[in-house]
Design a protein around this motif. Structure first.
Motif, PDB file in Angstrom:
ATOM      1  N   ASN A 110      42.084  24.645   0.043  1.00 29.72           N
ATOM      2  CA  ASN A 110      40.945  23.577   0.146  1.00 29.72           C
ATOM      3  C   ASN A 110      41.132  22.555   1.439  1.00 29.72           C
ATOM      4  O   ASN A 110      40.352  21.656   1.376  1.00 29.72           O
ATOM      5  N   TRP A 181      38.113  31.688  -4.628  1.00 27.10           N
ATOM      6  CA  TRP A 181      37.902  30.862  -3.403  1.00 27.10           C
ATOM      7  C   TRP A 181      37.016  31.392  -2.600  1.00 27.10           C
ATOM      8  O   TRP A 181      36.123  31.065  -1.802  1.00 27.10           O
ATOM      9  N   ARG A 184      33.420  31.129  -4.056  1.00 22.97           N
ATOM     10  CA  ARG A 184      33.001  29.639  -4.112  1.00 22.97           C
ATOM     11  C   ARG A 184      32.100  29.504  -5.526  1.00 22.97           C
ATOM     12  O   ARG A 184      31.179  28.664  -5.509  1.00 22.97           O
TER      13      ARG A 184
END
Length: 208
Positions: A110, A181, A184
């Motif tokens: 992140n 990830w 998304r």
């Protein structure tokens, strides 16, 4: 007067190399990989673009070295230079140890400074098999081996089933985070990391 000393070309080259690496990382973070160019990296680093072409065959190769260099410098700052990786803690509590590491992984993925180059290298590695192999060897494999080591220690301690292949087991931990990830689809959070650890260990641990 002290005699005049000629410039140390090796040190000057290392300063230029680091300036180029820093420029590549910052530009990818600011404008994205697609809009990052060799010319832009050279201008940001204060070097001629031929210097970059002399040392690297492509901007992907520059970014690869920059990313590895960033990790090396972070290790040096933490006092772990020479040891390579931090390793996964072994407190005897496998769930807590894995949870700690996966939470740290969430924080890294992140972090814009890490996310942008990681996404760029992941995408380029699909297109360029040679770069992809280098990405795996230099960046992914050392991290994966940490999980293998920790899971094998848990096997030896009688916590993890003896019939489990640690190399396959680690994918139960890493793959869900990577999938979320990459796509998304949903936020990547500490809570999600904790759930991944809990669900994975239900299949890995020796049942009482």
């Amino acid at each position: 007067m002290s005699p005049h000393k000629a410039p140390d070309s090796s040190r000057r080259s290392d300063r230029s190399r680091r300036a180029i690496c820093d420029a590549a990382l910052s530009l990818v973070g600011e404008v994205g990989y697609a809009r990052t160019t060799i010319e832009g990296i050279a201008a940001r680093a204060g070097v001629g673009k031929q210097t970059i072409y002399r040392w690297w065959p492509s901007k992907a190769a520059v970014l690869m070295e920059a990313f590895v260099d960033m990790g090396t410098r972070a290790a040096e700052a933490d006092g772990t230079a020479g040891g390579g990786e931090h390793g996964i803690p072994d407190t005897g509590d496998l769930a807590a140890d894995l949870g700690l590491v996966l939470r740290a992984t969430v924080d890294e993925l992140n972090d814009p400074a890490i996310e942008a180059p990681t996404r760029a290298l992941t995408a380029e590695g699909v297109i360029d098999p040679a770069l992809g192999a280098q990405f795996v060897e230099n960046l992914l494999e050392p991290q994966l081996q940490l999980y293998v080591t920790r899971l094998r220690a848990a096997q030896e301690a009688g916590q993890v089933r003896a019939d489990i292949d640690p190399r396959i087991a680690l994918e139960l931990l890493i793959a869900p985070l990577t999938h979320r990830w990459l796509l998304r689809t949903l936020p990547l959070t500490h809570e999600y990391a904790d759930q991944v650890v809990d669900l994975a260990l239900r299949g890995l641990l020796v049942q009482p």
